[in-house]
Write an enzyme that holds these catalytic residues in place. Structure first.
Site, mmCIF file in Angstrom:
data_model
loop_
_atom_site.group_PDB
_atom_site.id
_atom_site.type_symbol
_atom_site.label_atom_id
_atom_site.label_comp_id
_atom_site.label_asym_id
_atom_site.label_seq_id
_atom_site.Cartn_x
_atom_site.Cartn_y
_atom_site.Cartn_z
ATOM 1 N N ALA A 1 85.906 16.967 97.796
ATOM 2 C CA ALA A 1 85.080 17.468 98.895
ATOM 3 C C ALA A 1 83.653 16.929 98.789
ATOM 4 C CB ALA A 1 85.056 18.995 98.861
ATOM 5 N N HIS A 2 83.122 16.507 99.929
ATOM 6 C CA HIS A 2 81.727 16.066 99.934
ATOM 7 C C HIS A 2 81.229 15.985 101.365
ATOM 8 C CE1 HIS A 2 82.366 11.894 101.395
ATOM 9 N NE2 HIS A 2 83.567 12.073 100.889
ATOM 10 N N ALA A 3 79.917 15.874 101.520
ATOM 11 C CA ALA A 3 79.317 15.622 102.831
ATOM 12 C C ALA A 3 78.462 14.379 102.694
ATOM 13 C CB ALA A 3 78.507 16.830 103.283
ATOM 14 N N MET B 1 83.680 9.268 105.832
ATOM 15 C CA MET B 1 82.252 8.999 105.731
ATOM 16 C C MET B 1 81.926 7.692 105.018
ATOM 17 S SD MET B 1 80.939 12.770 104.739
ATOM 18 C CE MET B 1 82.155 14.044 104.969
#
Lengths: 157, 93
Positions: free
Chosen positions: A74-76, B10
């Site tokens: 999980a990451h942003a 991303m």
């Protein structure tokens, strides 16, 4: 004496003692991701906003962050509140569903933060090599408490 | 020169891991290649020959000129090596 960071090629240094929690009970993927994200905040790697951004990212982009059977990363984005390079790990007592086509259910939730798109790459590669080993995964899953989980990561080679 | 992209949501996490595995697999084939990571939305505007990504993101990449290859387990070098080999063979045939 060889310190942990040197011995593990950087992986151990990326996981402070406060960044791992063993055997948590989480109702769903959101809670599991939030728990992993909160550890990044606790260690100063990310802001509270970053935790919200991780959950939003999974909602918007889908459960592709479940990159191998049972394992989520999980990451942003750095601009969402990444302060420093930091990693965290939450192991779940009961696995949760992310909606991943191939890799559900998940019992290991890793999270990371980085201040930019480069600084985390070395540690991330070390983490990938670490979780590629079935032996390492078995030891993580067998860790009964935070201290033992921390030791498993620090002792990884 | 074959242009290859590792694509995730991303371009920071999953794709960065995938890139290290793809590099090893591509080196083994002996082809001349360029390899980079990008996020799913930027990938749609790129000229590429091959895109490696997850099942969840592959749908959104339909319509690009590149051949899109779905990777199930990003930690499984065997799966990645096999899929790279097949994709390169198809491109060269």
């Amino acid at each position: 004496m060889v310190d942990d960071a040197e011995r593990t090629g950087g992986l151990g240094a990326s996981f402070p003692r406060e960044a791992v929690r063993a055997g948590l009970r989480c109702a769903d993927w959101r809670e599991a991701v939030r728990e992993a994200g909160k550890l990044l905040v606790a260690t100063g790697a990310a802001t509270d906003d970053y935790v919200d951004a991780i959950v939003r990212a999974v909602e918007e982009l889908g459960p592709y962050i479940v990159l191998a059977p049972g394992i989520a990363l999980a990451h942003a984005r750095p601009e969402d509140g990444g302060v420093a390079v930091g990693f965290s790990l939450v192991t779940l007592a009961e696995p949760v569903e992310f909606g991943s086509e191939h890799n559900d259910p998940v019992d290991l939730v890793f999270a990371f933060a980085s201040p930019d798109s480069e600084q985390h790459i070395t540690a991330l590669a070390a983490l990938a090599d670490f979780i590629e080993s079935d032996d390492n995964l078995a030891r993580i899953r067998a860790a009964n408490d935070d201290e033992e989980l921390y030791r498993v990561i620090q002792e990884a080679n | 020169m074959i242009r290859v992209f590792a694509v995730c949501g991303m371009g920071l996490g999953t794709s960065a891991i995938l890139k290290t595995r793809l590099r090893a697999a591509l080196d083994a084939t002996g082809v001349d290649y360029m390899l980079d990571v990008t996020d799913a939305s930027a990938a749609r505007g790129q000229q590429a020959d091959l895109i490696f990504t997850s099942a969840e993101l592959a749908e959104g990449l339909k319509g690009t000129s590149a051949k899109v290859v779905v990777v199930k387990n990003f930690m499984d070098r065997e799966e990645i090596n096999q899929k790279v080999k097949e994709a390169i063979e198809e491109l060269q045939s």
